[in-house]
Enzyme design. Structure first.
Site, PDB file in Angstrom:
ATOM      1  N   LYS A  93       0.822  -1.206   0.000  1.00  0.00           N
ATOM      2  CA  LYS A  93       0.000   0.000   0.000  1.00  0.00           C
ATOM      3  C   LYS A  93       0.858   1.258   0.000  1.00  0.00           C
ATOM      4  O   LYS A  93       0.458   2.293  -0.521  1.00  0.00           O
ATOM      5  CB  LYS A  93      -0.891   0.026   1.256  1.00  0.00           C
ATOM      6  CG  LYS A  93      -2.221  -0.679   1.137  1.00  0.00           C
ATOM      7  CD  LYS A  93      -3.029  -0.401   2.391  1.00  0.00           C
ATOM      8  CE  LYS A  93      -4.410  -1.034   2.295  1.00  0.00           C
ATOM      9  NZ  LYS A  93      -5.227  -0.711   3.474  1.00  0.00           N
ATOM     10  N   ARG A  94       2.027   1.158   0.621  1.00  0.00           N
ATOM     11  CA  ARG A  94       2.883   2.338   0.782  1.00  0.00           C
ATOM     12  C   ARG A  94       3.713   2.636  -0.462  1.00  0.00           C
ATOM     13  O   ARG A  94       4.322   3.700  -0.559  1.00  0.00           O
ATOM     14  CB  ARG A  94       3.803   2.146   1.990  1.00  0.00           C
ATOM     15  CG  ARG A  94       3.045   2.150   3.313  1.00  0.00           C
ATOM     16  CD  ARG A  94       3.963   1.846   4.477  1.00  0.00           C
ATOM     17  NE  ARG A  94       4.426   0.469   4.453  1.00  0.00           N
ATOM     18  CZ  ARG A  94       3.717  -0.567   4.912  1.00  0.00           C
ATOM     19  NH1 ARG A  94       2.503  -0.376   5.402  1.00  0.00           N
ATOM     20  NH2 ARG A  94       4.208  -1.788   4.877  1.00  0.00           N
TER      21      ARG A  94
END
Length: 498
Positions: A267-268
């Site tokens: 996600k990052r």
């Protein structure tokens, strides 16, 4: 809504159930897409469910982003937020009493029990198990507490969690993507379903909602594969206490999406954010086309297709179990192809957001729609993403071309001033209604100075547009017009001779 082919199963019910935490990411979109395509192919039902039981991480902003993203992508749903349905509500935060009631029934039926072990005790026992070379999951210490042991824990004011009691036998199921899988008891220990504060965990609410909403197929990421035997056991326990219709869904676990350095796309990771692709101007169709290739393909020799074609062909049995690598360059190339396939009118409409603030660097009143519509067909053949349009057409609407020193230094070599003067003379006599005539004028100027067309047109392009690359030069000159073209060539000459 895309209609499904004949002869498919109308009883299919799948769900897309994200948590509203942070911005939507492409892995989540890939999961939504495969569920949507499976439902549409089978004339089934897509349930859109929001798993928002984590009050510390969930937010209303993320919830609205999820809905907005699904709408932008064109992935419609049949039951869920804003639509409703027979199993409403579809936000888990509005179903808490139901989960608490189910947890009580599971405890009363012996399928779950209170566990008083502290975090420190659990950590110590796990470490000891690892040191002994044994599985480090929960060891069942609280499975059969005596009344005296329970009383002692309560006297210490310990607050228990609720654990689900896993069966002492292997669990086998056939994964729709990976085939038959077996999990042995020592690798699937009892697990928590209710926190010490009484809040139900994902491990409880997800299967409960699947059972009550009569979900027939669960297509989700490979990272959730290890939780599947737990959920299968829980489905059986739910059926025993009368929750749901007793059907255990078929599971299909989609392959990992890998990013840079052969690591799972996180996600990052910047390239994981769906918002990035919206802001850059990917078409929903182009992005979905690419994401569908992360584990599936329409045909070995075909990468470009519409969502209608995907729906007609989609079969979860064709999903590849191997990890799929996210390739930004390929995503851009596929999006560029979809841009070229648009009708010109649709392309012009799609460019609209990037022709005004905050993207456009020109004064609003300087924008000439007729000029843009004239140049748009040429821009359409060059763009990768819609946001590229701004730099490609700014020469038409800025009072002066952009001042790009790298482009200037690359194009304006010794003798460029003489070339520009000759080009101006030739262009003065050209037919400005014909890009071919403008090309012949610059070609003639180049020949006079011993230059081929490519070398001859570079100073003209930079003088007029400010950049060494851009839309077809002679069509650009035609749309810009004779007077503005000469004004810019004169300004470039003044700079060269200053």
């Amino acid at each position: 809504m895309v209609s499904a082919p004949n002869g498919t199963d109308p009883g299919v019910r799948v769900r897309f159930c994200p948590s509203p935490t942070g911005n939507p990411h492409v892995g989540l979109v890939r999961t939504a897409l495969f569920n949507w395509a499976f439902a549409r192919h089978n004339k089934g039902t897509l349930v859109f469910r929001i798993e928002d039981t984590d009050a510390a991480r969930d937010s209303e902003e993320s919830y609205q982003q999820l809905l907005d993203s699904m709408r932008w992508l064109g992935l419609d749903w049949d039951e869920g937020p804003e639509i409703g349905g027979p199993h409403a509500p579809y936000r888990q935060s509005q179903r808490m009493e139901l989960y608490q009631d189910v947890a009580r029934k599971l405890i009363n039926a012996g399928h779950a029990y209170f566990c008083y072990c502290s975090t420190e005790e659990l950590d110590a026992r796990r470490e000891a198990a690892r040191a002994a070379g044994k599985p480090s999951g929960y060891d069942g210490k609280c499975r059969a507490l005596t009344p005296e042991e329970v009383a002692a824990f309560k006297a210490e004011e310990r607050t228990p969690i609720v654990r689900f009691r896993m069966p002492d036998e292997p669990i086998t199921f056939t994964d729709l993507v990976r085939g038959e899988l077996t999990f042995t008891p020592e690798n699937v220990p009892d697990y928590g379903i209710v926190r010490a504060n009484g809040a139900p965990l994902y491990t409880l609410v997800n299967p409960v909602d699947d059972a009550l909403m009569e979900i027939t197929h669960v297509l989700r990421g490979e990272d959730l594969l290890s939780s599947t035997p737990r959920q299968i056991a829980l489905y059986k326990a739910l059926a025993d206490i009368g929750v749901g219709n007793g059907t255990i869904p078929a599971f299909g676990h989609l392959p990992y999406v890998m990013g840079e350095g052969n690591k799972k796309l996180s996600k990052r990771d910047p390239q994981a954010s769906l918002n990035l692709y919206r802001e850059r101007g990917f078409l929903p169709e182009g992005l979905l086309n690419y994401l569908s290739l992360l584990g599936w393909s329409l045909a070995e020799d075909r990468d470009i297709f519409s969502m209608e074609e995907m729906v007609a062909a989609f079969d979860v049995a064709d999903v590849n179990a191997n990890p799929a690598r996210f390739d930004l360059k390929k995503a851009e190339a596929i999006n560029a192809t979809h841009l070229r396939q648009l009708d010109v009118a649709d392309f012009i409409a799609a460019c609209e957001p990037w022709l005004k603030a905050p993207y456009a660097p020109w004064r609003p009143e300087a924008f000439d729609r007729a000029a843009f519509e004239e140049i748009a067909p040429h821009a359409q053949t060059r763009l990768t993403v819609l946001s590229d349009i701004t730099d490609n057409v700014d020469f038409l609407f800025l009072d002066e071309p952009v001042r790009d020193e790298a482009s200037w230094n690359k194009a304006m070599k010794e003798g460029s001033d003489a070339l520009l003067r000759t080009a101006r003379e030739k262009l003065a006599d050209a037919d400005w209604s014909s890009p071919e005539s403008l090309k012949e004028a610059v070609l003639a100027a180049g020949e006079q100075h011993g230059l081929k067309l490519g070398k001859a047109q570079a100073p003209v392009r930079v003088a007029v547009t400010g950049r060494t690359v851009g839309l077809p030069l002679f069509e650009s000159l035609q749309v810009l017009g004779k007077d503005r073209t000469f004004t810019r060539i004169d300004a470039a000459l003044a700079r060269l001779t200053a």
